[in-house]
Design a protein around this motif. Sequence first.
Motif, short mmCIF file in Angstrom:
data_model
loop_
_atom_site.label_atom_id
_atom_site.label_comp_id
_atom_site.label_asym_id
_atom_site.label_seq_id
_atom_site.Cartn_x
_atom_site.Cartn_y
_atom_site.Cartn_z
N GLN A 103 23.31 36.34 45.14
CA GLN A 103 23.82 37.66 44.81
C GLN A 103 25.34 37.64 44.73
OE1 GLN A 103 23.74 40.74 43.42
NE2 GLN A 103 22.06 41.36 44.77
N TRP A 104 25.89 38.23 43.68
CA TRP A 104 27.34 38.44 43.53
C TRP A 104 27.52 39.86 43.02
CZ3 TRP A 104 32.12 38.98 44.08
CH2 TRP A 104 33.06 39.05 43.06
N ALA A 105 27.95 40.75 43.89
CA ALA A 105 28.15 42.15 43.56
C ALA A 105 29.61 42.50 43.82
CB ALA A 105 27.22 43.04 44.39
N ASP A 106 30.29 42.98 42.81
CA ASP A 106 31.72 43.25 42.92
C ASP A 106 31.97 44.75 42.91
OD1 ASP A 106 34.34 42.53 43.20
OD2 ASP A 106 34.70 42.22 41.06
N GLY A 107 32.66 45.21 43.94
CA GLY A 107 32.99 46.62 44.04
C GLY A 107 34.31 46.93 43.35
N SER A 108 34.75 48.16 43.51
CA SER A 108 36.08 48.56 43.06
C SER A 108 36.67 49.41 44.18
CB SER A 108 36.01 49.33 41.74
OG SER A 108 37.29 49.43 41.16
N ALA A 109 37.05 48.71 45.25
CA ALA A 109 37.45 49.38 46.49
C ALA A 109 38.84 50.00 46.41
CB ALA A 109 37.39 48.39 47.65
N TYR A 110 39.67 49.49 45.49
CA TYR A 110 41.03 50.01 45.35
C TYR A 110 41.01 51.04 44.23
CZ TYR A 110 41.94 45.98 48.27
OH TYR A 110 41.90 45.08 49.30
N VAL A 111 40.81 52.29 44.60
CA VAL A 111 40.59 53.34 43.61
C VAL A 111 41.84 53.56 42.76
CG1 VAL A 111 39.86 55.74 43.29
CG2 VAL A 111 38.82 54.36 45.08
N ASN A 112 42.99 53.14 43.27
CA ASN A 112 44.21 53.20 42.45
C ASN A 112 44.01 52.45 41.13
OD1 ASN A 112 47.16 53.63 41.97
ND2 ASN A 112 47.24 51.41 42.19
N HIS A 113 43.33 51.30 41.19
CA HIS A 113 43.07 50.51 39.99
C HIS A 113 42.21 51.31 39.00
CE1 HIS A 113 42.11 47.03 37.49
NE2 HIS A 113 40.82 47.32 37.64
N VAL A 114 41.16 51.95 39.51
CA VAL A 114 40.27 52.73 38.65
C VAL A 114 41.02 53.93 38.07
CG1 VAL A 114 38.07 53.97 38.56
CG2 VAL A 114 38.35 52.05 40.13
N GLU A 115 41.84 54.57 38.90
CA GLU A 115 42.59 55.74 38.46
C GLU A 115 43.54 55.39 37.32
OE1 GLU A 115 44.52 59.53 40.82
OE2 GLU A 115 44.94 57.51 41.57
N LEU A 116 44.17 54.21 37.43
CA LEU A 116 45.06 53.76 36.36
C LEU A 116 44.31 53.56 35.05
CD1 LEU A 116 47.47 51.16 38.03
CD2 LEU A 116 48.12 53.19 36.73
N VAL A 117 43.14 52.93 35.13
CA VAL A 117 42.35 52.68 33.93
C VAL A 117 42.04 53.99 33.21
CG1 VAL A 117 40.14 51.82 33.06
CG2 VAL A 117 41.32 50.58 34.87
N ARG A 118 41.62 54.98 33.98
CA ARG A 118 41.22 56.26 33.38
C ARG A 118 42.44 57.04 32.88
NH1 ARG A 118 35.90 57.27 34.23
NH2 ARG A 118 36.17 59.49 33.74
#
Length: 336
Positions: free
Chosen positions: A81-96
């Motif tokens: 199993q290799w499951a990758d999260g996105s724990a640093y929401v700053n990164h997601v916020e920048l993308v959007r």
Amino acid sequence: MKLATLKNGRRDGLLVVVNRALTKCVAVPEIAETMQQALDDWDRVEPQLHEVYLALNEGELVQELPFDQSRCESPLPRAYQWADGSAYVNHVELVRKARGAEMPPSFWTDPLMYQGGSDAFIGPRDDIPLGSEEWGIDFEGEVAVVTGDVPMGVTPEQAAKSIKLVMLVNDVSLRGLIPNELGKGFGFFQSKPSSVFSPVAVTPDELGDDWDGGKLNLPLMSYYNHELFGKPNAGVDMTFEFPELIAHAAKTRPLCAGAIIGSGTVSNKQGTDHGTSIVEGGVGYSCIAEVRMIETIRDGKPTTSFMKFGDHIKIEMLDKQGHSIFGSIDQYVVKY
């Protein structure tokens, strides 16, 4: 304790115990031949491996060998199993923000996670072979943990006890392929090729006070084409810590020993809406995409290109004394 897997012509390599200074190692086939074998029987073999680790650090083993990181596979050359999260929401916020999209409130309470390909990881000193520069080649510097068996429906508190090893990740991403895949509404596949993990995986106790049970509180260093690109602290702005990510992954299914859970791209806000580059006096970034997002926000379009064939990436983490903890991911992108 520090562990690694050496190439030996077999699919799962050879487990070795590595000394703290990353200069010597010793194979332990009488305890476990592979990393997965050790994880499958961790409660029994961990004390035996730790005894070898102590003796190796004291120079008491005649069968020790020089430790050569270029001979390493990823600690688990393949995983269940290799499951990758996105724990640093700053990164997601920048993308959007870069594409003018609002951030759903649920992103702050419910982790994003994708299931990556885990049948063929790339060695930490091996080239990254890819078919086209038009695919938008990017690196992503991350931290990951390896778990023991995790029952379905665990709480974060219970999940914390399952963390056996910690390591670094280069989650290679193909940004040019992502939009069409996500547009189909079925998630990543071709846009997430084989990932890469650090030469060495370490037990949490080896990290001392820098590991607080949920996250690793040290800077993650990324060198792009031999220049420092980022040094964000992996313990800062981590909205979801590893026990929460593990519990999220195990909400509807158990995880088998050897499951790898990633943090997502390490990203710090640095007191601004979008962070600051190294040349501007900030801690920089752990992927090219974030720079391009900021250029889009500031200037209306990105100017920094993604990786080209021949480009180099090095990812490493140092302890407070300046010593490498996990060894370094050190690679070139090449034409497949």
